[in-house]
Each structure stands twice: as structure tokens, then as C-alpha cells.
Scaffold this motif. Structure first.
Motif, PDB file in Angstrom:
ATOM      1  N   VAL A   1       0.844  -1.192   0.000  1.00 28.36           N
ATOM      2  CA  VAL A   1       0.000   0.000   0.000  1.00 28.36           C
ATOM      3  C   VAL A   1       0.883   1.247   0.000  1.00 28.36           C
ATOM      4  O   VAL A   1       1.828   1.348   0.790  1.00 28.36           O
ATOM      5  CB  VAL A   1      -0.940   0.018   1.222  1.00 28.36           C
ATOM      6  CG1 VAL A   1      -1.798   1.284   1.224  1.00 28.36           C
ATOM      7  CG2 VAL A   1      -1.833  -1.218   1.221  1.00 28.36           C
ATOM      8  N   ARG A  32      -3.262   0.617  -3.977  1.00 32.11           N
ATOM      9  CA  ARG A  32      -2.969  -0.752  -3.554  1.00 32.11           C
ATOM     10  C   ARG A  32      -2.263  -1.519  -4.671  1.00 32.11           C
ATOM     11  O   ARG A  32      -2.571  -1.338  -5.852  1.00 32.11           O
ATOM     12  CB  ARG A  32      -4.266  -1.488  -3.199  1.00 32.11           C
ATOM     13  CG  ARG A  32      -5.010  -0.968  -1.968  1.00 32.11           C
ATOM     14  CD  ARG A  32      -5.954   0.171  -2.290  1.00 32.11           C
ATOM     15  NE  ARG A  32      -6.768   0.564  -1.163  1.00 32.11           N
ATOM     16  CZ  ARG A  32      -8.039   0.188  -1.002  1.00 32.11           C
ATOM     17  NH1 ARG A  32      -8.616  -0.605  -1.861  1.00 32.11           N
ATOM     18  NH2 ARG A  32      -8.722   0.602   0.049  1.00 32.11           N
ATOM     19  N   GLU A  50      -4.893   6.507  -1.317  1.00 31.24           N
ATOM     20  CA  GLU A  50      -4.307   5.204  -1.028  1.00 31.24           C
ATOM     21  C   GLU A  50      -4.345   4.345  -2.285  1.00 31.24           C
ATOM     22  O   GLU A  50      -5.402   4.091  -2.846  1.00 31.24           O
ATOM     23  CB  GLU A  50      -5.081   4.522   0.103  1.00 31.24           C
ATOM     24  CG  GLU A  50      -4.487   3.194   0.551  1.00 31.24           C
ATOM     25  CD  GLU A  50      -5.194   2.640   1.770  1.00 31.24           C
ATOM     26  OE1 GLU A  50      -5.023   3.211   2.864  1.00 31.24           O
ATOM     27  OE2 GLU A  50      -5.944   1.662   1.627  1.00 31.24           O
TER      28      GLU A  50
END
Length: 570
Positions: free
Chosen positions: A149, A197, A195
Motif C-alpha cells: 500500500v 494498492r 491510497e
């Protein structure tokens, strides 16, 4: 005959009968002072927006948005809409998100875990922009799916920017899903967090160095900057490089190698009884923590004595939670018994490696047992009649299949389902059964037809009887919309009289140029990287009225008796 034809086509296709409306959170666990995004997706009318009113007691709602697009549906194009809303919890603990009404449907309930303590301040906190990266496991195994992440924190509005995570040497790195965006209080400042991933898969054991994630962008100009003609400040941020210690494959590891955090299996539904000639439905669900769908073996049932198994395509629901990938696999199986008596399904079993406990584990479903009942009102000797008919089919089937048709029940299929050859055998058996029924009814109503006829005339009459069997066009359209491409090709080949041996023969047998081109588009979508959506639309249009076949020349039988008597089979 129409109902039987519909069952026959639907036996080899995927109905896709799963919910059209779903809801999900971009994160299932957050810290105090953070927000989370709730997404709702529905397929239907543009006016079907979710009712978020039940959430206002536990959350402050803000930043709602929506978008819609046209997608292929069961009956043509459909509208798929996605609604998003930002939720800020009013309290900590486990908060239940109730089912939301969307038109005539409802979403599934969800749950959110809210920690009572704010997250630790990352390195760089306090600046206008900073970036961090982390792995969910610092000591993974070879080929283990590691959640990676990258988070970008910004306390100022951004005009443009780019996040870059270089790929480490000795591992693969693949982006997963869309970016999540939320707010977080860090070191006394309110940050907008983006964020991103990734799925990181180490390819060899030893130390693995992951390069630092980078951000380059520009802040939005303030009021004074706009007056002075400024374009905002250039911003740069760099995360710390990280290192992972990759463990080698254990000596007692099960094969195939499947390193996971958890795996659970369950029956979503099981049939209460099995009856000869009737399809029953069994649904299996696998919930996997620590992998995506592409890394998992296919869900397959063990063979069931006396029962043919028709598997449908696997339904997948990929997600990302607790910093790593998770997936739920659902597969529906149609069970069609071919004989009466007791039978048993040994439970599906999957062996895997527990990465947290460092030991092999196994997940299994309990076995199921049934006593197969005869077909409605049929005597128990019906399977013997079916076996005799299968023997009569032996000469019409390919070599290996002919031997099995004469000496073994049709349920002797390989583990996990029925091959395309057995599907073809089932279709031939059904076509012969239908033709025999039509012929018998004809003889009953026309006794004169029992008189002898020349061989050539009898052959022509038999050919006409086969051609009179109608194609269930609505079922054919549904198959084109829902089945996978292999099933579509198999069924189209089997609809020819006699069935086409392969796709080339199918193209030659079709009389309509549009249908021949649609089959070619289907082949390109299956094997040549063609456009699957366009191929399905082309098939739907070309076969809207059913297939159009070229006439197959029939060789007239000689009126003279054979020179030598037919040789008996050895």
C-alpha cells in the motif's frame, strides 16, 4: 418439446443469477478521525438511487457522487450506476451499516471497525505533502501474495500529480483496483489521503529491496497567486525504501503451493433430492484471505457416481482489506442423475499453507448423500432403457466416446465437470430421443406409414423428421448473452444435423454469411484476443432467428442387396 429444448440449452450455460445490486466499503477498518467511502452499484433504471437516510444516526455524510454507463445486459444494453458517499463515524467500535433500499432491491448489510485511537503519525507528518508505503507481511514466502500500500498525504489542494512505485527486482508488482480517497487527522493537521494498492509477489527467496515510492505534483494556486498569475507550487515527496525477507518454499508444503492467511469453504445451497433426468442445483462458496482469483485453483467437484455435473463459470468478488487482497469465489453446479439408487458426493477439499502459523492446513466440505429417485412416474428400469439407447448411439460418436457410450453410464465424467465431448454426447442423445418421439407419434397417428418404403425414400423421411425439431430461439439468445464462449461454440456445433465436428465445419455448414462471420468473431474472442463484447453482440444479431443451415446432400442407398452380408461387430 419447447420446454425440453430450453432445459437442454440451459444445461450447458451460465445463468448468472446473482444479485444486480451490491454495496462495499473502500476499507473495512479505520482509525479515529478518518473517513471511509461507501460505494453502491446497481444495474437498472437511472432513477434507482440508494436511500442513505438510515446511515445518518452513526455517520456524518458528505461528498456524495454518482456516475452511470451503458453495459451489455441479458436483454440488450442496461444502465449500470455507481453511487459513492463519504462517511465520518460519530463513534468508535463496530458500526453496522444496514441494508439500503435501491429501487425494488436491497444491498447486503456491512460492518465497519473504528479504532478508538488515532493512527501513529507517519514519517514526514506536519509537511504540506508526504508519502509512505508498507507491506502487510515483512517476511513472506516465495510466491505469496503480499499487499503493498502506498499512501499520499496532502494538506493543500493539488492541481496535478503522479504517484510512482518502481517494480523491485526479483518480484512482480501489479496495481489492484481503484485508488481510495479519505481524510485523516495527523499531527494536528487535516490531510486528504490517496491510497493506492498493489499486489507484490516475490519470485525467489532472500532479501527483497522495494524501491521508494515517489510523488511529483503541483499545488492549486491560492487567491493571491491567481491575482499575480501564479500556477501553484511544485511539490515532491519520497517514501522510505523498504526491505522484505522472503522465505523459501517449505519442505512439507502441499502441492499446488497455495500460501494464504485463511481459506474457508461452505455450501451456499444443496439439493434436497435428486431425480433421474431432472437438474438439481448445488452452489459452493470459497472465501480466501491473502490471494486474488487468478492465483487460486478452479473450484471443481469430485466425480459423483451416476450423476453428470455441469459447472457454470466462477463468480468472483475481489477486494482489499487489512492491507492485503481477499476474494470470494462462488460456483454453481447443475447435477443431472442418469440412474436410480444411492450416490455420494465426497466433500470438496483444498490444501493450503498457513503463512501466519507456518504449517500446512486443509479446508474441506462435508460429504453429501442422496438416494436418486426415478423420473416422475417412471419405472425403476428406465436407466436400462437409457443405457440401450446410448449403445445405439455408439456408431454416431467419436471412437473413444463410442466405447464409453456402449459400456459405461454417461456420468463417468472426469472430476470437476463434463468435457465438451460429453456435452456433445448429451446433446446427440437428446436429439435422438426427440426424433424417436416425433417418429413414434407420427406412426401412431398414421398407421399407413408402417408399410415398407424404398431405402432412399426412408432416408429422406428420416432427414425431414430431424429438420422438423425446432430450435428454442429464446433459449439460444439467453445462452449467447450468458454462457462462456466455449459453451456457445459447443452448442452451435451440436445444433447442426449431423453435428459439426469443429468450428471450421460449423462455418461451412452455416448458410447465412452474417452467421459465418459471427462464428469467426467468436473464434477470435476465444483464441485471438478479439473483442468479446462485440463478438457477443454480433452473435446475438446474426442468430436472432436461429441458425440457417446449408442442405447436406444425402447419399441414396443402393436398391440392390449387398454382395456380402454385414460383418458382425467383434
Amino acid at each position: 418439446m419447447g420446454q425440453f429444448g430450453l432445459w437442454l440449452l440451459l444445461a450447458t450455460l451460465s445463468t448468472g443469477a446473482f444479485a444486480q445490486t451490491r454495496a462495499w466499503l473502500d476499507r473495512e477498518r479505520i482509525n479515529a478521525g478518518e473517513t471511509v467511502t461507501l460505494n453502491v452499484e446497481t444495474t437498472g433504471s437511472l432513477g434507482n438511487s440508494p436511500d442513505f437516510a438510515p446511515l445518518r444516526g452513526d455517520f456524518v455524510l458528505s461528498a456524495s457522487s454518482s456516475n452511470s454507463e451503458m453495459v451489455p445486459g441479458k436483454n440488450g444494453l442496461a444502465v449500470r450506476s455507481q453511487f459513492s458517499v463519504l462517511l465520518q463515524p460519530r463513534r468508535s467500535g463496530r458500526i453496522a451499516i444496514p441494508a439500503l433500499q435501491v429501487g425494488t432491491e436491497r444491498t447486503q448489510p456491512l460492518a465497519l471497525e473504528v479504532s478508538g485511537e488515532p493512527a501513529n503519525a507517519p514519517q514526514g507528518a506536519g509537511g504540506d505533502v508526504f508519502i509512505e508505503s508498507e507491506a502487510d507481511d515483512l517476511s513472506p514466502y516465495v510466491q505469496q501474495a503480499v499487499g503493498w500500500v502506498v499512501r499520499l498525504y496532502s494538506a493543500v489542494p493539488l492541481l496535478a500529480g503522479k504517484i510512482d512505485q518502481p517494480v523491485p527486482e526479483g518480484a512482480s508488482l501489479m496495481r489492484v483496483g481503484d485508488d481510495a480517497q479519505y481524510s485523516r487527522d495527523v499531527a494536528g493537521r487535516r490531510y486528504t489521503v490517496v491510497e493506492r494498492r498493489f499486489l507484490l509477489v516475490p519470485e525467489r527467496s532472500g532479501a527483497l529491496s522495494v524501491p521508494a515510492a515517489l510523488f511529483e505534483g503541483r499545488s492549486a494556486p491560492g487567491f493571491i497567486d491567481q491575482i499575480m498569475g501564479g500556477s501553484g507550487d511544485e511539490l515532491r515527496a519520497r517514501a522510505r525504501p523498504r526491505s522484505l525477507n522472503v522465505q523459501a518454499l517449505p519442505a512439507d508444503a502441499p502441492q499446488p503451493w497455495l500460501p494464504l492467511h485463511d481459506l474457508s469453504l461452505r455450501y451456499r445451497s444443496t439439493p434436497q433430492e435428486l431425480r433421474v433426468g431432472s437438474a438439481a442445483t448445488l452452489v459452493v462458496e470459497a472465501t480466501v484471505d491473502g490471494a486474488n482469483a487468478a492465483q487460486l485453483p478452479e473450484l471443481q467437484l469430485p466425480p459423483i457416481d451416476g450423476v453428470q455435473v455441469f459447472p457454470e463459470p466462477v463468480q468472483t468478488d475481489d477486494g482489499f482489506s487489512d492491507g492485503r487482497p481477499r476474494v470470494k469465489l462462488t460456483r454453481k453446479f447443475s447435477l443431472v442423475p442418469s440412474r436410480t439408487g444411492p450416490t455420494r458426493l465426497d466433500g470438496l477439499r483444498m490444501d493450503w499453507w498457513d503463512v501466519a502459523g507456518g504449517k500446512p492446513r486443509s479446508s474441506a466440505l462435508p460429504p453429501l448423500s442422496w438416494t436418486i429417485a426415478p423420473a416422475g412416474g417412471a419405472p425403476a428400469s428406465a436407466p436400462a432403457v437409457a443405457a440401450g439407447t446410448a449403445t445405439a448411439l455408439a456408431d454416431a460418436l467419436p471412437g473413444g466416446v463410442a466405447a464409453n457410450a456402449a459400456g459405461a453410464p454417461l456420468s463417468a465424467a472426469p472430476a470437476g465437470g463434463i468435457s465438451s465431448v460429453w456435452a456433445l454426447a448429451a446433446l446427440l442423445f437428446a436429439a435422438l430421443w426427440l426424433a424417436t418421439l416425433v417418429w413414434a407419434l407420427h406412426l401412431r397417428s398414421h398407421p399407413a406409414s408402417l408399410l415398407p418404403k424404398p431405402a432412399a425414400e426412408a432416408t429422406a423421411d428420416a432427414s425431414a423428421a430431424v429438420k422438423r425439431v425446432p430450435v428454442n430461439v429464446p433459449a439460444l439468445r439467453q445462452m449467447i448473452d450468458l454462457a462462456d464462449f466455449d459453451h456457445i461454440a459447443t452448442v452451435l456445433r451440436s445444433l447442426a444435423h449431423p453435428p459439426a465436428a469443429d468450428d471450421d465445419a460449423l462455418v461451412e455448414r452455416l448458410a447465412d454469411p452474417a452467421q459465418r462471420e459471427a462464428v469467426q468473431a467468436l473464434r477470435r474472442a476465444r483464441w485471438g484476443g478479439g473483442d468479446g463484447v462485440a463478438a457477443r453482440a454480433q452473435l446475438r444479431q446474426a442468430f436472432a432467428q436461429g441458425p440457417s443451415w446449408r442442405e447436406v446432400e444425402q447419399t441414396a442407398a443402393s436398391p440392390l442387396p449387398p454382395l456380402y452380408p454385414p460383418r458382425a461387430p467383434s
